[in-house]
Design an enzyme around this catalytic site. Structure first.
Site, mmCIF file in Angstrom:
data_model
loop_
_atom_site.group_PDB
_atom_site.id
_atom_site.type_symbol
_atom_site.label_atom_id
_atom_site.label_comp_id
_atom_site.label_asym_id
_atom_site.label_seq_id
_atom_site.Cartn_x
_atom_site.Cartn_y
_atom_site.Cartn_z
ATOM 1 N N GLY A 186 35.148 -15.564 -6.520
ATOM 2 C CA GLY A 186 34.430 -14.649 -7.706
ATOM 3 C C GLY A 186 33.285 -15.765 -8.269
ATOM 4 N N GLY A 187 32.514 -16.494 -7.369
ATOM 5 C CA GLY A 187 31.521 -17.089 -7.893
ATOM 6 C C GLY A 187 30.023 -16.276 -7.429
ATOM 7 C CB SER A 188 26.607 -17.107 -8.073
ATOM 8 O OG SER A 188 26.446 -18.494 -7.466
ATOM 9 C CE LYS B 139 22.128 -26.091 1.814
ATOM 10 N NZ LYS B 139 22.227 -25.796 0.547
ATOM 11 N NE ARG C 243 25.183 -23.580 -6.669
ATOM 12 C CZ ARG C 243 26.275 -23.182 -6.169
ATOM 13 N NH1 ARG C 243 27.028 -22.428 -7.031
ATOM 14 N NH2 ARG C 243 26.609 -23.329 -4.979
ATOM 15 C CG ASN C 244 24.205 -29.548 -3.595
ATOM 16 O OD1 ASN C 244 25.055 -30.403 -3.770
ATOM 17 N ND2 ASN C 244 24.335 -28.287 -3.299
ATOM 18 C CB VAL D 47 30.896 -25.716 -6.272
ATOM 19 C CG1 VAL D 47 30.193 -24.657 -5.582
ATOM 20 C CG2 VAL D 47 31.432 -26.752 -5.300
ATOM 21 N N GLY E 52 22.205 -20.244 5.461
ATOM 22 C CA GLY E 52 20.756 -20.021 5.458
ATOM 23 C C GLY E 52 19.978 -20.312 4.083
HETATM 24 N N1 NAI Z 1 25.372 -19.914 -4.934
HETATM 25 C C1 NAI Z 1 24.766 -20.075 -3.901
HETATM 26 O O1 NAI Z 1 23.580 -19.747 -4.176
HETATM 27 C C2 NAI Z 1 25.376 -20.213 -2.476
HETATM 28 C C3 NAI Z 1 26.416 -20.843 -2.351
HETATM 29 N N2 NAI Z 1 26.930 -21.159 -1.175
HETATM 30 C C4 NAI Z 1 28.107 -21.599 -0.868
HETATM 31 O O2 NAI Z 1 29.352 -20.866 -1.425
HETATM 32 C C5 NAI Z 1 30.412 -21.678 -1.558
HETATM 33 C C6 NAI Z 1 30.863 -20.813 -2.786
HETATM 34 O O3 NAI Z 1 29.861 -21.141 -3.608
HETATM 35 P P1 NAI Z 1 29.363 -20.210 -5.033
HETATM 36 O O4 NAI Z 1 29.898 -18.794 -4.857
HETATM 37 O O5 NAI Z 1 28.173 -20.273 -5.304
HETATM 38 O O6 NAI Z 1 30.345 -21.030 -5.912
HETATM 39 P P2 NAI Z 1 30.642 -20.949 -7.651
HETATM 40 O O7 NAI Z 1 30.512 -22.232 -8.200
HETATM 41 O O8 NAI Z 1 29.554 -20.091 -8.205
HETATM 42 O O9 NAI Z 1 31.875 -20.424 -7.819
HETATM 43 C C7 NAI Z 1 33.101 -20.716 -7.132
HETATM 44 C C8 NAI Z 1 34.236 -19.718 -7.003
HETATM 45 O O10 NAI Z 1 35.388 -20.166 -6.502
HETATM 46 C C9 NAI Z 1 36.363 -20.084 -7.329
HETATM 47 N N3 NAI Z 1 37.209 -21.237 -6.991
HETATM 48 C C10 NAI Z 1 37.292 -22.515 -7.098
HETATM 49 N N4 NAI Z 1 38.635 -22.979 -6.742
HETATM 50 C C11 NAI Z 1 39.285 -22.091 -6.553
HETATM 51 C C12 NAI Z 1 40.664 -22.021 -6.119
HETATM 52 N N5 NAI Z 1 41.311 -23.340 -6.038
HETATM 53 N N6 NAI Z 1 41.216 -20.850 -5.829
HETATM 54 C C13 NAI Z 1 40.566 -19.808 -5.977
HETATM 55 N N7 NAI Z 1 38.966 -19.596 -6.327
HETATM 56 C C14 NAI Z 1 38.812 -20.752 -6.650
HETATM 57 C C15 NAI Z 1 35.892 -20.258 -8.651
HETATM 58 O O11 NAI Z 1 36.885 -19.911 -9.595
HETATM 59 C C16 NAI Z 1 34.401 -19.375 -8.614
HETATM 60 O O12 NAI Z 1 34.871 -18.274 -8.647
HETATM 61 C C17 NAI Z 1 30.026 -22.806 -1.810
HETATM 62 O O13 NAI Z 1 30.453 -23.791 -0.871
HETATM 63 C C18 NAI Z 1 28.268 -22.932 -1.664
HETATM 64 O O14 NAI Z 1 27.821 -23.935 -0.879
HETATM 65 C C19 NAI Z 1 26.162 -20.676 -0.164
HETATM 66 C C20 NAI Z 1 24.857 -20.154 -0.172
HETATM 67 C C21 NAI Z 1 24.476 -19.815 -1.411
HETATM 68 O O1 13P Z 2 23.074 -23.243 -0.368
HETATM 69 C C1 13P Z 2 22.445 -22.816 -1.089
HETATM 70 C C2 13P Z 2 20.918 -22.046 -0.923
HETATM 71 O O2 13P Z 2 21.174 -21.699 0.316
HETATM 72 C C3 13P Z 2 22.635 -22.963 -2.548
HETATM 73 O O3 13P Z 2 22.554 -24.217 -2.713
HETATM 74 P P1 13P Z 2 23.250 -24.906 -4.091
HETATM 75 O O4 13P Z 2 24.903 -25.010 -3.618
HETATM 76 O O5 13P Z 2 22.731 -26.258 -4.105
HETATM 77 O O6 13P Z 2 23.115 -24.246 -5.272
#
Ligand code: NAI
Ligand code: 13P
Length: 355
Positions: free
Chosen positions: A13-15, A193, A257-258, A281, A138
């Protein structure tokens, strides 16, 4: 693929999970999203908004959120797993009873598991043993995707069905999905990265200039490729969106975020304070530790990862580390053309008088 709407499940449920769920629904799929927080699930269903992670984003109202894995995975043909690496395996295990061999299973997570130095799609493979496995990676800042900024990603899989399903599910006029068959290289690029994004954020906060950022990004690419070759990956993949593409965006933008963790450190916060303030994260903090250890173990020269590790975990001041890196052994620009060993040998032959 039939004419029936595609059935897509998004775990997380993250972004990023939220943005991908909404794109798939915009493309006509029936989309279910699994998350832990019942209040957030209710908000998504009622207001079509994920107020915790993407408060300004009007989600497609067709996305149905639930805290019940069974409801979300029932009938799903494509499953996108957008869970931070630390919880990835645990969530896949929770989902496992409702997964089956005909499904397309795709990780969207850019991180590494400590035990065994596993990437997330390897965990999907280990936990299921199923054949249609892939990874998305990407330059994909979720908040920009939410604004419908023109964006490209890569679906990597050696299975053509997986590539085609994901291109169909997610490709649209603002999100272009390129295909790759180098799953390991694409996934490694996305994880690595994040390390350099922290360094870039730190450099910016310390007032370092554009020459510095450009040097950092280019040397990061050299270091990532060196590591990839050592791990048996194809370094050419790093010339694509999941390598240089993602490196550019995350090393340039405070939407990463990094990068923001690095900025906070450069402004004098402790690592704990920086991570706490973020509230989301930042995979690079863990990845730098794992990659630095792995590089040491395998004898791969990774001065940036080593330097960042010492700044993050051993209290070395960032400026001092930058100075040491600048005064390190003179090296080669592109090692695939002129090897580091040749440069070092030339120095030895000249009696070391020029360096
Ligand atoms: N946000 C971005 O711009 C991008 C993120 N990603 C990757 O996507 C992955 C997820 O990132 P986001 O959606 O951005 O993360 P986020 O930080 O926005 O949200 C993480 C989600 O995972 C859930 N979560 C954490 N621990 C959990 C558990 N034990 N059980 C169930 N749910 C759990 C949280 O409640 C939240 O809904 C990361 O590894 C990130 O590197 C990849 C590309 C872009
Ligand atoms: O992977 C990402 C963009 O491609 C998101 O980067 P962050 O996890 O640092 O926000």
């Amino acid at each position: 693929m039939s004419d029936e709407p595609m059935q897509v499940a998004v775990l997380g449920g993250g972004s990023f999970g939220t943005a991908l769920a909404s794109i798939a629904a915009d493309n006509g799929a029936r989309v279910r999203q699994w998350l832990r927080d019942p209040a957030l699930a209710a908000q998504i269903n009622r207001e079509h908004c994920n107020g915790r992670y993407l408060p300004d984003y009007a989600m497609n109202p067709g996305v149905v959120a639930s805290t019940e894995m069974a409801e979300v995975l029932e009938g799903a043909q494509l499953v996108l797993v957008a869970i931070p690496s630390k919880a990835f395996r645990e969530v896949v295990r929770q989902a496992r009873p409702w997964l089956h061999a005909a499904q397309i299973l795709v990780s969207t997570t850019k991180g590494i598991q400590e035990e065994g130095f596993k990437l997330m799609s390897q965990i999907l493979e280990e936990e299921t043993g199923f054949p249609h496995i892939g990874v998305i990676s990407g330059p994909n800042l979720a908040s920009e995707i939410a604004q419908k900024q023109l964006t490209a990603t890569v679906i990597a899989s050696d299975d053509p069905d997986t590539r085609t399903w994901v291109q169909t599910a997610l490709g649209c006029d603002y999100f272009r999905v390129y295909a790759s068959n180098d799953r390991y290289g694409v996934e490694l690029g996305g994880a690595l990265k994040n390390i350099y994004a922290i360094a870039a954020g730190m450099a910016a906060a310390l007032g370092m200039g554009e020459n510095t950022r450009s040097m950092l990004m280019t040397r990061a690419l050299a270091e990532m490729s060196r590591f990839a070759v050592d791990q048996g990956a194809n370094p050419m993949t790093f010339l694509g969106l999941a390598g240089v593409g993602d490196l550019i965006v995350t090393c340039s933008s405070s939407l990463s975020r990094n990068y923001r963790v690095g900025q906070a450190l450069g402004e004098g916060r402790t690592l704990d304070e920086a991570v706490e303030a973020l509230g989301q994260v930042a995979e690079g903090v863990n990845t730098v530790r794992l990659v630095r250890d792995k590089a040491r173990q395998d004898g791969v020269y990774m001065p940036l990862a080593e330097g960042l590790y010492q700044v993050l975990f051993e209290g070395v001041p960032a400026r001092e580390m930058a100075r040491m890196l600048m005064l390190g052994e003179q090296s080669s620009d592109v090692e695939f053309i002129l090897s580091r060993e040749d440069v070092q040998q030339a120095h030895r032959d000249s009696g070391g008088q020029d360096g």
